[in-house]
Design a protein around this motif. Structure first.
Motif, PDB file in Angstrom:
ATOM      1  N   SER A  86       2.988   3.585   5.795  1.00  0.00           N
ATOM      2  CA  SER A  86       3.584   2.920   4.637  1.00  0.00           C
ATOM      3  C   SER A  86       2.902   3.317   3.333  1.00  0.00           C
ATOM      4  O   SER A  86       3.527   3.309   2.270  1.00  0.00           O
ATOM      5  CB  SER A  86       3.523   1.403   4.817  1.00  0.00           C
ATOM      6  OG  SER A  86       4.087   0.728   3.724  1.00  0.00           O
ATOM      7  N   ASP A  99       6.730  -5.909   3.780  1.00  0.00           N
ATOM      8  CA  ASP A  99       7.678  -5.089   4.536  1.00  0.00           C
ATOM      9  C   ASP A  99       7.427  -5.171   6.039  1.00  0.00           C
ATOM     10  O   ASP A  99       8.336  -5.478   6.821  1.00  0.00           O
ATOM     11  CB  ASP A  99       7.562  -3.638   4.063  1.00  0.00           C
ATOM     12  CG  ASP A  99       8.614  -2.732   4.674  1.00  0.00           C
ATOM     13  OD1 ASP A  99       9.714  -3.225   5.002  1.00  0.00           O
ATOM     14  OD2 ASP A  99       8.350  -1.522   4.807  1.00  0.00           O
ATOM     15  N   PHE A 159      12.501  -1.222   1.578  1.00  0.00           N
ATOM     16  CA  PHE A 159      11.885  -1.945   2.690  1.00  0.00           C
ATOM     17  C   PHE A 159      12.256  -1.250   3.995  1.00  0.00           C
ATOM     18  O   PHE A 159      13.171  -1.689   4.708  1.00  0.00           O
ATOM     19  CB  PHE A 159      12.339  -3.406   2.703  1.00  0.00           C
ATOM     20  CG  PHE A 159      11.764  -4.223   1.578  1.00  0.00           C
ATOM     21  CD1 PHE A 159      10.465  -4.688   1.660  1.00  0.00           C
ATOM     22  CD2 PHE A 159      12.504  -4.493   0.448  1.00  0.00           C
ATOM     23  CE1 PHE A 159       9.911  -5.440   0.623  1.00  0.00           C
ATOM     24  CE2 PHE A 159      11.970  -5.237  -0.596  1.00  0.00           C
ATOM     25  CZ  PHE A 159      10.665  -5.710  -0.509  1.00  0.00           C
ATOM     26  N   TRP A 162      11.243  -4.030   7.182  1.00  0.00           N
ATOM     27  CA  TRP A 162      11.951  -5.306   7.075  1.00  0.00           C
ATOM     28  C   TRP A 162      13.452  -5.085   6.944  1.00  0.00           C
ATOM     29  O   TRP A 162      14.254  -5.819   7.539  1.00  0.00           O
ATOM     30  CB  TRP A 162      11.420  -6.083   5.877  1.00  0.00           C
ATOM     31  CG  TRP A 162      12.103  -7.402   5.628  1.00  0.00           C
ATOM     32  CD1 TRP A 162      11.841  -8.595   6.238  1.00  0.00           C
ATOM     33  CD2 TRP A 162      13.158  -7.655   4.698  1.00  0.00           C
ATOM     34  NE1 TRP A 162      12.674  -9.576   5.745  1.00  0.00           N
ATOM     35  CE2 TRP A 162      13.490  -9.028   4.794  1.00  0.00           C
ATOM     36  CE3 TRP A 162      13.858  -6.860   3.786  1.00  0.00           C
ATOM     37  CZ2 TRP A 162      14.477  -9.624   4.022  1.00  0.00           C
ATOM     38  CZ3 TRP A 162      14.854  -7.444   3.015  1.00  0.00           C
ATOM     39  CH2 TRP A 162      15.154  -8.814   3.138  1.00  0.00           C
ATOM     40  N   LYS A 290       5.820  -4.237  -5.013  1.00  0.00           N
ATOM     41  CA  LYS A 290       6.683  -3.102  -4.647  1.00  0.00           C
ATOM     42  C   LYS A 290       7.082  -2.295  -5.884  1.00  0.00           C
ATOM     43  O   LYS A 290       8.131  -1.656  -5.900  1.00  0.00           O
ATOM     44  CB  LYS A 290       7.931  -3.578  -3.906  1.00  0.00           C
ATOM     45  CG  LYS A 290       7.686  -4.133  -2.520  1.00  0.00           C
ATOM     46  CD  LYS A 290       7.291  -3.072  -1.511  1.00  0.00           C
ATOM     47  CE  LYS A 290       8.413  -2.150  -1.149  1.00  0.00           C
ATOM     48  NZ  LYS A 290       8.044  -1.219  -0.049  1.00  0.00           N
TER      49      LYS A 290
END
Length: 681
Positions: A86, A99, A159, A162, A290
């Motif tokens: 990530s 996420d 995302f 998620w 984010k």
């Protein structure tokens, strides 16, 4: 060597030839390539409709809930692998937590809701049963069943974990195989997630497929049993929604589109109030978490004109403290946008907004960044704009910069504030910061017409509030108008959204057989053995007991009043009771329930372990002193939650329909009792 990503379709991983390079948002280095191979989407759909559907429907709601919980645990144990990947998306640890653990948390949440609320089997009875004739031999109700098709979930880049899991969870529970299509820019994280899921072996084959790259002719090959969901820009949603095949076959299309969400600082709040600081913190948080790449982020900050300068100064001061750069460097609070193309898009849209708004903070193309190689990353400085005349300016209500960008909009009076909120033409979420309940009562019903979710924040809720931009599995996530008109989350409603609802008409006996839930008026089963003496496996839906009768007299009422302290005049005052609508003294309602229990409860130990709930209670007709009561107890439904007690004995949940009647066969009380019942095995 840079990884070539693979699609997971038709039970195999496909992709060995490199196509589009995908770059780290932090330093611009190549992270992976999408694959060049074309996919056979007809084969993928057929695999889902055959192998996938067969495997999923071999399980029931309760078993699929257990599988979801097991999958969530499996992913949590391996979350650090996902965190490492990530980081390339530009996300900070906090961003990745939203996420990754937000995704696994959603699996846990749906597993819990399903275990508590869904039946055994693959049919949901959506009652109540309605009698359609005078003699109650013809009735109607509604059922929900699996659609028998495949769900295609097309997700945005912001995302990668998620986004897939929050759609997969209710789809899986609904008994529908799905094909996930993540945005290519961050698909390397979604691919890692799906590899983990595949390696777990927890899901039935075909329950989840993954497409890396283009959807090609996938939508053209869908049929009437399929479903499409989309998360992303409103423009893309509009194009997909009118796909000729989707329109021709009336294929359900659920969109969650980026919207110009707002936060309103109510005019009852002053700079000295806690709510003032809460507003500032919320705006800054939504700008920087984010890097502002959230479909729920605050794009329009609507504030009283009299406090405009104070709000602007406080937001500027907080933004000035935000350290931007490589999230692996200690102290960095905001990472990069997902890609260089996203960086260019945000810059272009800020330039468009600046034609009618002034710069309050940001706008420095060479702002300070922390970390090595970050000059090649996709960073963007937090940017606060101000539009002095928002009521007469269209662009600020139409153009969204999908990054760390928000625009201040002053208003004069709450009517104008609500009008500005409405200019968004439909939003996923709106926030109201007020200290006065009367203000919330005035504003929220007006805002609700244009928002999918409303977040009211004050000092009382601040400690537990999950924030403006955090959708929760138990609540609807979606909004009207520009927000797409979708409803993706929302508890069990999200599951039923993926199922087919049908009305069913017939005799109560037929409806009982179809729904696996006893409907009053259906033929009952009387075995000669008290139902409370039968184990979970032995009980049949419709198995029933008609009890003896009991007269409720003066001594019963007095004893109950003395025991409980309930000395309400209707039970003890002859003159007042005669003057009432009932015209006589009546027994306590709860005395009737207690005496009813005394008629049907078995005293000695047996399979019934505990009574843990009572639903749908109605006192239909009063019971006068001297009246008699009788009870019809019927097994209404059974739910096997596949659980065992501390001693390893299995147990299930049984709901019992209880009808209490008087000496004239009139219904006086009606309710359901929920019990835990032991299994024999």
């Amino acid at each position: 060597m840079t990884t070539i990503l693979q699609s997971f379709v038709s039970g195999r991983w496909i992709g060995s030839q490199a196509a589009q390079p995908l770059h780290s948002a932090i330093n611009g280095k190549e992270v992976a390539f999408s694959h060049a191979e074309s996919l056979d989407f007809e084969e993928a759909l057929q695999y889902g409709r055959t192998t996938g559907l067969q495997g999923m429907l071999a399980l029931d709601f309760q078993q699929r809930a257990s599988a979801l919980r097991a999958l969530a645990k499996y992913l949590v144990e391996r979350k650090e692998e996902l965190y490492a990947i990530s980081a390339h998306t530009g996300a900070t640890r906090v961003d990745s937590w939203v996420d990754i653990e937000g995704g696994t948390g959603t699996l846990f949440a749906y597993a819990g809701m399903a275990a508590s609320e869904l039946p055994s089997g693959n049919l949901i009875h959506e009652g109540p049963v309605a009698s359609l004739g005078k003699k109650n031999t013809f009735a109607g109700t509604h059922i929900l069943v699996p659609r028998g098709g495949v769900a295609v979930h097309i997700n945005a880049f912001n995302f990668p974990v998620w986004g897939l899991l929050e759609k997969f969870a209710p789809t899986f529970l609904a008994g529908m195989p799905c094909i996930g299509k993540p945005a290519t820019a961050t698909s390397y994280l979604t691919e890692a997630l799906v590899r983990m899921i595949d390696q777990s072996g927890i899901l039935p084959k075909g329950a989840l497929q993954l497409v890396i790259g283009s959807t090609g002719d996938l939508l053209d090959r869908l049929d009437v049993a399929d479903v499409v969901t989309f998360t992303g820009s409103a423009d893309t949603a509009a194009k997909l929604r009118v796909n000729p095949n989707v329109v021709r076959n009336s294929i359900p299309f659920n969109a969650e589109a980026d919207s110009l969400n707002c936060a309103i600082l109510a005019d009852d709040v002053t700079p000295d109030d806690e709510e003032f600081d809460l507003f500032v913190k919320e705006v800054v948080r939504e700008m920087t978490v984010k890097a502002g790449q959230k479909c729920t982020a605050i794009r329009r900050a609507i504030v009283p004109r009299k406090h405009l300068d104070a709000v602007a100064e406080k937001i500027k001061a907080r933004l000035a403290k935000v350290v931007v750069g490589d999230p692996s460097v200690e102290g960095v609070k905001m990472g990069a946008l997902a890609s260089k193309s996203q960086q260019s898009d945000v810059a272009e849209r800020v330039a468009m907004l600046r034609q009618s708004a002034e710069m309050v903070f940001g706008g420095d193309a060479h702002f300070n960044l922390v970390g090595e190689g970050v000059v090649n990353g996709a960073f963007f400085q937090p940017t606060l704009l101000l539009c002095q005349k928002p009521m007469s300016t269209d662009s600020i209500h139409d153009i969204e910069a999908f990054g760390p960008v928000s625009t201040l909009m002053p208003y004069d009076g709450m009517e104008e504030a609500m009008a500005l909120a409405k200019r968004g033409k439909g939003s996923l979420v709106g926030s109201l910061m007020t200290k006065t309940p009367a203000v919330a009562a005035q504003v929220v019903p007006r805002l609700a017409a244009n928002h999918g979710r409303l977040h009211v924040l004050d000092r009382e809720s601040a400690g537990e509030s999950t924030g403006h931009g955090s959708p929760l599995p138990s609540l609807k996530h979606g909004g009207p108008g520009r927000a797409g008109g979708g409803e993706e989350l929302g508890g069990i409603r999200a599951v039923t959204h993926m199922m087919q609802r049908a009305a069913v008409q017939g005799s109560p006996t037929m409806l009982t057989a179809i729904t696996r839930e006893y409907a009053r008026g259906a033929k009952v089963i009387e075995t000669g053995t008290h139902p409370f003496k039968r184990y979970f496996e032995e009980l049949q839906i419709g198995e029933s007991l008609l009890t003896a009768t009991k007269i409720i007299g003066e001594e019963d009422v007095k004893a109950f009043g003395d025991l409980t302290g309930d000395m309400f005049y209707m039970h003890f005052d002859d003159a007042a009771a005669k003057a009432s609508a009932f015209g006589k003294r009546i027994a306590h309602g709860y005395l009737v329930l207690s005496d009813a229990a005394g008629l049907f409860v078995v005293a000695e130990p047996g399979p019934v372990l505990a009574n843990y709930g009572l639903d749908t209670l109605r006192f239909v007709k009063p019971v006068g002193l001297g009246d008699s009561i009788q009870v019809r107890l019927t097994c209404k439904r059974k739910i096997d939650r596949n659980k065992k007690d501390a001693n390893g004995q299995g147990q299930g949940v049984v709901a019992w329909d209880v009808e209490v009647t008087n000496q004239d066969k009139e219904l006086v009380a009606s309710y359901d009792i929920l019990t835990l019942v032991a299994k024999k095995g």
